[in-house]
Scaffold this motif. Structure first.
Motif, PDB file in Angstrom:
ATOM      1  N   LEU A  12      88.598 -39.156 -25.940  1.00 48.18           N
ATOM      2  CA  LEU A  12      87.086 -39.168 -26.445  1.00 48.18           C
ATOM      3  C   LEU A  12      86.242 -39.336 -25.075  1.00 48.18           C
ATOM      4  CD1 LEU A  12      87.620 -40.699 -29.688  1.00 48.18           C
ATOM      5  CD2 LEU A  12      87.904 -38.466 -29.192  1.00 48.18           C
ATOM      6  N   HIS A  13      86.339 -40.456 -24.228  1.00 50.00           N
ATOM      7  CA  HIS A  13      85.282 -40.155 -24.035  1.00 50.00           C
ATOM      8  C   HIS A  13      85.947 -41.528 -22.267  1.00 50.00           C
ATOM      9  CE1 HIS A  13      81.366 -42.528 -23.585  1.00 50.00           C
ATOM     10  NE2 HIS A  13      81.567 -43.558 -23.096  1.00 50.00           N
ATOM     11  N   THR A  14      85.201 -41.112 -21.599  1.00 48.65           N
ATOM     12  CA  THR A  14      85.828 -41.853 -20.155  1.00 48.65           C
ATOM     13  C   THR A  14      84.796 -42.938 -19.476  1.00 48.65           C
ATOM     14  OG1 THR A  14      87.484 -40.490 -19.631  1.00 48.65           O
ATOM     15  CG2 THR A  14      86.660 -41.765 -17.669  1.00 48.65           C
ATOM     16  N   VAL A  15      84.651 -43.984 -19.058  1.00 50.28           N
ATOM     17  CA  VAL A  15      84.079 -44.499 -18.444  1.00 50.28           C
ATOM     18  C   VAL A  15      84.381 -45.137 -16.949  1.00 50.28           C
ATOM     19  CG1 VAL A  15      82.026 -46.350 -17.944  1.00 50.28           C
ATOM     20  CG2 VAL A  15      82.417 -45.572 -20.493  1.00 50.28           C
ATOM     21  N   ALA A  16      83.798 -44.897 -15.754  1.00 48.16           N
ATOM     22  CA  ALA A  16      84.497 -45.657 -14.706  1.00 48.16           C
ATOM     23  C   ALA A  16      83.454 -45.921 -13.969  1.00 48.16           C
ATOM     24  CB  ALA A  16      84.534 -43.528 -13.728  1.00 48.16           C
TER      25      ALA A  16
END
Length: 186
Positions: A12-16
């Motif tokens: 659903l969502h990615t934070v790098a």
């Protein structure tokens, strides 16, 4: 698959870490994330590191309810840590101002499972499992536990999660990725 008896996870969502602007920061925020589409969310944390020269720090988590991250003394958590020499430590705290997820230095990898984050009755429950590297000599520990927020709220819906470190530790911007997956209850 429609009609399948097992649930599959949907990214659903990615934070790098490299997505954060500016220099090394002490916070990593995951939002907006939760909706009524899924009952279970799995947050996979991979290769979170502190900047070079930092001593080991605790990773802390705050939950966002009613439009604000809660920092009052209403968090309850426990975890068991098994260190590189098989020493077991149990931490059981309530009335805390954050959820402590254990100490790390070089790498932090693991899974946080959030059950019913938009729950209308009761409190959302969180479970976490991490493998952490606590020194530059690759000493690993396993940390496993659970947590909840039991303060007074207008809404019990979790709107976000913020990770930070103890003692103003700085997270390395070039490292780490957080993937958020959703799954319907089977």
């Amino acid at each position: 698959k429609v009609g399948s008896t097992t649930s599959s996870l949907l990214l659903l969502h990615t934070v790098a870490g490299s997505d954060r602007s500016g220099t090394n920061n002490s916070e990593l925020v995951v939002e907006p994330t939760f909706s009524t589409t899924y009952d279970i969310y799995q947050i996979r944390v991979q290769d979170i590191k502190l900047v070079d020269g930092e001593s080991a720090k605790d990773l802390k988590m705050h939950l966002k309810f009613d439009g604000a991250y809660k920092t009052g003394t209403d968090y309850t958590y426990w975890y068991e840590k098994i260190s590189e020499n098989a020493t077991r430590t149990v931490v059981d705290d309530n009335n805390q101002d954050d959820i402590a997820l254990g100490s790390f230095k070089e790498n932090l990898n693991g899974i946080i499972t959030v059950y019913n984050p938009l729950k209308a009755v009761g409190y959302p429950v969180i479970h976490f499992d991490f493998v952490v590297t606590t020194s530059t000599t690759a000493q690993h520990s396993i940390v496993s536990g659970g947590a909840m927020y039991d303060g007074s709220l207008t809404s019990l819906s979790i709107q976000g999660i913020r990770f930070s470190t103890s003692g103003n530790g700085q997270l390395d911007d070039g490292t780490g990725i957080i993937n958020v997956y959703g799954a319907p209850m089977a």
